[in-house]
Design a protein around this motif. Sequence first.
Motif, PDB file in Angstrom:
ATOM      1  N   MET A 154       0.842  -1.184   0.000  1.00  0.00           N
ATOM      2  CA  MET A 154       0.000   0.000   0.000  1.00  0.00           C
ATOM      3  C   MET A 154       0.880   1.238   0.000  1.00  0.00           C
ATOM      4  O   MET A 154       1.896   1.292   0.678  1.00  0.00           O
ATOM      5  N   GLU A 155       0.482   2.222  -0.787  1.00  0.00           N
ATOM      6  CA  GLU A 155       1.247   3.457  -0.886  1.00  0.00           C
ATOM      7  C   GLU A 155       1.250   4.192   0.443  1.00  0.00           C
ATOM      8  O   GLU A 155       0.250   4.207   1.158  1.00  0.00           O
ATOM      9  N   GLN A 156       2.391   4.793   0.787  1.00  0.00           N
ATOM     10  CA  GLN A 156       2.466   5.573   2.017  1.00  0.00           C
ATOM     11  C   GLN A 156       1.563   6.795   1.906  1.00  0.00           C
ATOM     12  O   GLN A 156       1.332   7.310   0.817  1.00  0.00           O
ATOM     13  N   THR A 157       1.087   7.261   3.035  1.00  0.00           N
ATOM     14  CA  THR A 157       0.188   8.407   3.045  1.00  0.00           C
ATOM     15  C   THR A 157       0.823   9.591   3.752  1.00  0.00           C
ATOM     16  O   THR A 157       1.804   9.443   4.478  1.00  0.00           O
ATOM     17  N   LYS A 158       0.253  10.744   3.513  1.00  0.00           N
ATOM     18  CA  LYS A 158       0.736  11.968   4.121  1.00  0.00           C
ATOM     19  C   LYS A 158      -0.473  12.835   4.435  1.00  0.00           C
ATOM     20  O   LYS A 158      -1.461  12.823   3.705  1.00  0.00           O
TER      21      LYS A 158
ATOM     22  N   SER B 164     -10.605  10.366   5.185  1.00  0.00           N
ATOM     23  CA  SER B 164      -9.449  10.138   4.301  1.00  0.00           C
ATOM     24  C   SER B 164      -9.863   9.458   3.005  1.00  0.00           C
ATOM     25  O   SER B 164      -9.435   9.856   1.915  1.00  0.00           O
TER      26      SER B 164
ATOM     27  N   THR C   1      -9.711  11.425  -0.554  1.00  0.00           N
ATOM     28  CA  THR C   1      -8.828  10.773  -1.534  1.00  0.00           C
ATOM     29  C   THR C   1      -9.601  10.486  -2.818  1.00  0.00           C
ATOM     30  O   THR C   1      -9.118  10.740  -3.922  1.00  0.00           O
TER      31      THR C   1
ATOM     32  N   ARG D 175      -6.539  -0.748  -1.836  1.00  0.00           N
ATOM     33  CA  ARG D 175      -7.200   0.559  -2.012  1.00  0.00           C
ATOM     34  C   ARG D 175      -8.696   0.341  -2.069  1.00  0.00           C
ATOM     35  O   ARG D 175      -9.163  -0.775  -2.254  1.00  0.00           O
TER      36      ARG D 175
END
Length: 143
Positions: A1-5, A31, A35, A81
Amino acid sequence: MEQTKGLSCQIPESLHARVTAERVAANQSLSEYITGLLTNYYDNGGKKDMAQTRTMAFQISEDLFQRIKDYLAHENERQGRKVTQKEFVIGLIEDALERWEQETADADPGAPTDTLDPIDEPADSAPSWEAEETEGGAKNVAK
């Protein structure tokens, strides 16, 4: 999973209330909801032209609805996702149309693909009608 910010900003209270209501109705976290909005915005070139969209609505059985929800939960895990109902249904429609278009092209490579009229008659001639006998009685048939 892609890192989040994190992303933080001040918005008008009326817009906040609208976002909250829509997010709750969609059963998504803030979120997930934001998103989705931002992803849709950027995927559409920064604009959403409602004049080019149409709405389809239909009802399904509770059993089918639950099966779809289970499938989407599985896909969320598998893909890492959120997979939406809209994305799922549009994907099914696009796949079916692509298969149909390919089958049509394979069946008659020279045939235009933008017509739905299968009758091979000049546009100014009307079909002739004859009665055809069937088990349930006569029916009219174009010749």
